[in-house]
Scaffold this motif. Structure first.
Motif, mmCIF file in Angstrom:
data_model
loop_
_atom_site.group_PDB
_atom_site.id
_atom_site.type_symbol
_atom_site.label_atom_id
_atom_site.label_comp_id
_atom_site.label_asym_id
_atom_site.label_seq_id
_atom_site.Cartn_x
_atom_site.Cartn_y
_atom_site.Cartn_z
ATOM 1 N N ARG A 16 0.831 -1.205 0.000
ATOM 2 C CA ARG A 16 0.000 0.000 0.000
ATOM 3 C C ARG A 16 0.861 1.249 0.000
ATOM 4 N NH1 ARG A 16 -4.277 0.659 4.772
ATOM 5 N NH2 ARG A 16 -2.417 1.224 5.974
ATOM 6 N N ARG A 20 1.871 4.708 -3.238
ATOM 7 C CA ARG A 20 1.788 6.160 -3.098
ATOM 8 C C ARG A 20 3.000 6.806 -3.742
ATOM 9 N NH1 ARG A 20 1.525 7.336 2.896
ATOM 10 N NH2 ARG A 20 1.258 9.459 2.138
ATOM 11 N N ARG A 85 -3.302 6.748 4.282
ATOM 12 C CA ARG A 85 -3.497 7.863 3.351
ATOM 13 C C ARG A 85 -3.279 9.213 4.015
ATOM 14 N NH1 ARG A 85 -8.864 6.431 -0.303
ATOM 15 N NH2 ARG A 85 -7.966 4.633 -1.425
ATOM 16 N N ASP A 86 -3.539 9.315 5.316
ATOM 17 C CA ASP A 86 -3.406 10.613 5.970
ATOM 18 C C ASP A 86 -1.997 10.864 6.505
ATOM 19 O OD1 ASP A 86 -3.666 8.641 7.886
ATOM 20 O OD2 ASP A 86 -5.060 9.768 9.160
#
Length: 279
Positions: A16, A20, A85-86
């Motif tokens: 994951r 990014r 994600r944050d």
């Protein structure tokens, strides 16, 4: 606070994080996850603990956990936070720059611990932005072990370098010379769960700009501490100066003041010290 039922699997978290963009240019004042992840009633796996002790040079069969082992137990939680994600820094390419550990009591290998991990802050760095990750192990209400790890996302920045004059120190006396095998990254990865591709094979390391596989930073400091010895109550400080290419030969150096180094022919790889804590 989020209470987990078990450690997160590292493989999916790495995948994951790899999806990014590694080219983000975050600011040190960017928002970041404030969640504290908690694993209650955690016990070390006996087989993985023994494998860790062997690859790092700690005596096997001792009653206590090595001083660096709670970092391994907390690493999946840190990865969950830093792959979210944050989290504003790109996971791909993060560099572990330093670690500080405080052990307040002996940690029985068969003990049960509550482990928690949180991101404490983001800080400007002359080479980018640094995240500080705090890990704590508790027995009941008491913190028995704590660490702060700093991870650097490298990017262009206007932050000036540290202008504090560096203390000139004579090189520490060499205690031992170690020939590090090319499979240390794979062995440590199997014991710790940290299978970052830069540590596993020359081919995967070259994809990230390294000529060969590099040793895990936490392996290098654990290997030094296994040779150095650590009091029951102690503070450990270590800075990762340069990667150790595998295979390779390094010198472990130390003096009577608690300072230690791991250095190669041209550079210092790890610099640290061990300080006793007052009772």
């Amino acid at each position: 606070m989020i209470v987990l039922s078990g450690p997160p699997a590292l493989g999916p978290l790495l995948a994951r994080g790899a999806l990014r963009s590694p080219f983000k240019r975050p600011a040190a004042d960017a928002p970041f996850p404030r969640t504290r992840l908690v694993l209650p009633a955690l016990r070390a796996d006996v087989g993985r603990l023994a494998a860790y002790e062997r690859v790092c040079g700690f005596a096997t069969g001792d009653d206590g956990l090595p001083v660096t082992y709670p970092h391994v137990l907390g690493f999946p939680l840190a990865m969950r936070l830093m792959s979210a994600r944050d989290f504003p820094l790109p996971l791909l390419g993060l560099v572990h720059t330093s670690v500080e550990i405080e052990r307040y009591a002996e940690l029985p290998g068969a003990g049960t611990y509550e482990l928690s991990v949180r991101i404490e802050k983001l800080s400007p760095h002359r080479r980018g932005t640094e995240a500080t990750v705090v890990t704590e192990a508790r027995v009941g209400e008491d913190v028995v072990w704590a660490s702060r790890s700093r991870y650097l996302a490298r990017h262009r920045t206007t932050t000036a370098g540290d202008s504090t004059p560096q203390e000139n120190r004579d090189p520490l006396p060499v205690v031992e010379e170690w020939r590090i095998a090319g499979d240390v990254g794979r062995r440590y990865g199997a014991a710790s769960g940290d299978r970052n591709p830069i540590h596993l094979h020359p081919l995967t390391a070259r994809l990230f700009g390294f000529p060969r596989a590099v040793a895990h930073g936490m392996w290098t400091v654990a290997r030094c501490l296994a040779a150095h010895g650590v009091p029951e109550r102690a503070r450990v400080e270590a800075e990762f100066r340069a990667p150790v290419l595998l295979p390779g030969t390094v010198a472990y150096a130390a003096d009577g003041t608690g300072r230690f180094e791991l250095r190669g022919p041209k550079r210092v790889h790890v610099e640290g010290r061990v300080l006793p804590l007052a009772t």
